[in-house]
Design an enzyme around this catalytic site. Sequence first.
Site, PDB file in Angstrom:
ATOM      1  N   ASP A  83       0.805  -1.221   0.000  1.00 20.99           N
ATOM      2  CA  ASP A  83       0.000   0.000   0.000  1.00 20.99           C
ATOM      3  C   ASP A  83       0.838   1.272   0.000  1.00 20.99           C
ATOM      4  O   ASP A  83       2.008   1.274   0.375  1.00 20.99           O
ATOM      5  CB  ASP A  83      -0.963   0.013   1.182  1.00 20.99           C
ATOM      6  CG  ASP A  83      -0.269  -0.216   2.524  1.00 20.99           C
ATOM      7  OD1 ASP A  83       0.732  -0.954   2.565  1.00 20.99           O
ATOM      8  OD2 ASP A  83      -0.727   0.339   3.533  1.00 20.99           O
ATOM      9  N   GLU A 141      -0.582  -2.122   5.256  1.00 20.07           N
ATOM     10  CA  GLU A 141       0.337  -1.982   6.386  1.00 20.07           C
ATOM     11  C   GLU A 141       0.183  -0.637   7.077  1.00 20.07           C
ATOM     12  O   GLU A 141       0.406  -0.518   8.287  1.00 20.07           O
ATOM     13  CB  GLU A 141       1.789  -2.157   5.901  1.00 20.07           C
ATOM     14  CG  GLU A 141       2.820  -2.253   7.026  1.00 20.07           C
ATOM     15  CD  GLU A 141       3.221  -0.918   7.621  1.00 20.07           C
ATOM     16  OE1 GLU A 141       3.433  -0.860   8.856  1.00 20.07           O
ATOM     17  OE2 GLU A 141       3.328   0.077   6.878  1.00 20.07           O
ATOM     18  N   GLU A 142      -0.207   0.386   6.319  1.00 21.61           N
ATOM     19  CA  GLU A 142      -0.213   1.755   6.832  1.00 21.61           C
ATOM     20  C   GLU A 142      -1.479   2.122   7.606  1.00 21.61           C
ATOM     21  O   GLU A 142      -1.596   3.237   8.090  1.00 21.61           O
ATOM     22  CB  GLU A 142      -0.045   2.751   5.672  1.00 21.61           C
ATOM     23  CG  GLU A 142       1.263   2.637   4.909  1.00 21.61           C
ATOM     24  CD  GLU A 142       2.458   3.174   5.677  1.00 21.61           C
ATOM     25  OE1 GLU A 142       2.263   3.673   6.799  1.00 21.61           O
ATOM     26  OE2 GLU A 142       3.586   3.101   5.157  1.00 21.61           O
ATOM     27  N   ARG A 182      19.079  -6.194  13.481  1.00 18.10           N
ATOM     28  CA  ARG A 182      19.071  -6.102  14.937  1.00 18.10           C
ATOM     29  C   ARG A 182      18.324  -7.302  15.493  1.00 18.10           C
ATOM     30  O   ARG A 182      17.184  -7.569  15.092  1.00 18.10           O
ATOM     31  CB  ARG A 182      18.404  -4.815  15.419  1.00 18.10           C
ATOM     32  CG  ARG A 182      18.415  -4.680  16.946  1.00 18.10           C
ATOM     33  CD  ARG A 182      17.698  -3.426  17.416  1.00 18.10           C
ATOM     34  NE  ARG A 182      17.773  -3.305  18.862  1.00 18.10           N
ATOM     35  CZ  ARG A 182      18.781  -2.720  19.512  1.00 18.10           C
ATOM     36  NH1 ARG A 182      19.781  -2.170  18.831  1.00 18.10           N
ATOM     37  NH2 ARG A 182      18.800  -2.660  20.831  1.00 18.10           N
TER      38      ARG A 182
END
Length: 396
Positions: A83, A141-142, A182
């Site tokens: 998106d 996702e947003e 990470r």
Amino acid sequence: MPISKQRIQDLAQSYFQDTVNNRRFLHQNPELSFEEYNTSAFIKQELTDLEIPFESMANTGVVALIKGDLPSDKVLALRADMDALPITEVEGRSYGSKNVGVMHACGHDVHTSSLLGVAKILNDLKPEFGGTLKLIFQPGEERLPGGASLMIKEGVLQNPEPQGIVGQHVMPFIEAGKVGFRSGKYMASCDELFMTVRGKGGHGAQPHQNIDPIAITAQIISAMQQIVSRVADPRTPSVLSWGKIIGNGATNVIPEEVYLEGTFRTFDEKWRAEAHEKMHKMAVGIAEGMGASCDFEIRKGYPFLINEPKITEAARSYAQDYLGHENVVELDLWPAAEDFAYYSQETNACFYRLGTGNQAKGIQSAVHTSTFDIDETALQTSIGLMSYIALRHLGE
């Protein structure tokens, strides 16, 4: 005999221009969260051309399977989001957005085109590896509730069930050709806060006849910062920010109410729940104690994202082998949020950063800005490295 690094690098080079072309097409045709109909159709056509089986999920989502010809029951998922954002792109780019007010300002065009490039590489190599790769092209996702949560509910992590999932995200502050990793906690949970403080409006010269919601709101804002500075364990980062405050009075008019919107982020689910209770209690208590009322709503967003150490350290080592130690950097905690976190709460996850910046070329704008862009050489790194990580995981 494992597939050689050089073989994958050669394939990444051969599919580089295809990936650039796909990225530019997607960049020109962005679609907002849960509206990615044309993007979904484009992905399905690409997969159909490659004869890779797929199914639809969460309306616009697509899930494809690539099965190696050698015997193995291992399964690894690879994820890309699709998106775009409601941002108007700067003018003058030959591949700029054709949809006014919508822009791929967070690199999801990079993620989607890259996973299609990975599909091409892995599809070519099917006779030489065993196991199954599940390619997840994810919508929304947003925007809450996040496409990842919907796809999980619809069974994206089942039939077959992956032993782990790998995702990547653009990072303009890392130079193209480099990547970052990470292990452990990496990105924050994210909650949206909505508050309305209601008092009694009136003339600004007669405050004693009013209940001033602006003064009360100021007290609430100041007091609530004590939650992150004095109540939270200092070893657990927390952020409380208010980004919108509306009190429609005037120079001599005290308004009836003040409306606020903000965000709360942290890296611990137990503390997150405690903080929600404390924020609500404090805001309502202060308002009522000063004669006003307060509506306080928390819309719970994404959980914190954790990179499972074993799969992440393995991926870091594969990246060092593929790119060289000097091109793999250590990431700091990142208080932004990502719905990939939902996957990380369900299975072994590795979410790493793809360097897309080029300071010499002036390509360094942050994501979620109208000037965001990438050094497209990063796409060759992207498709090659993700393919290498995937095949090394299946081969171990």
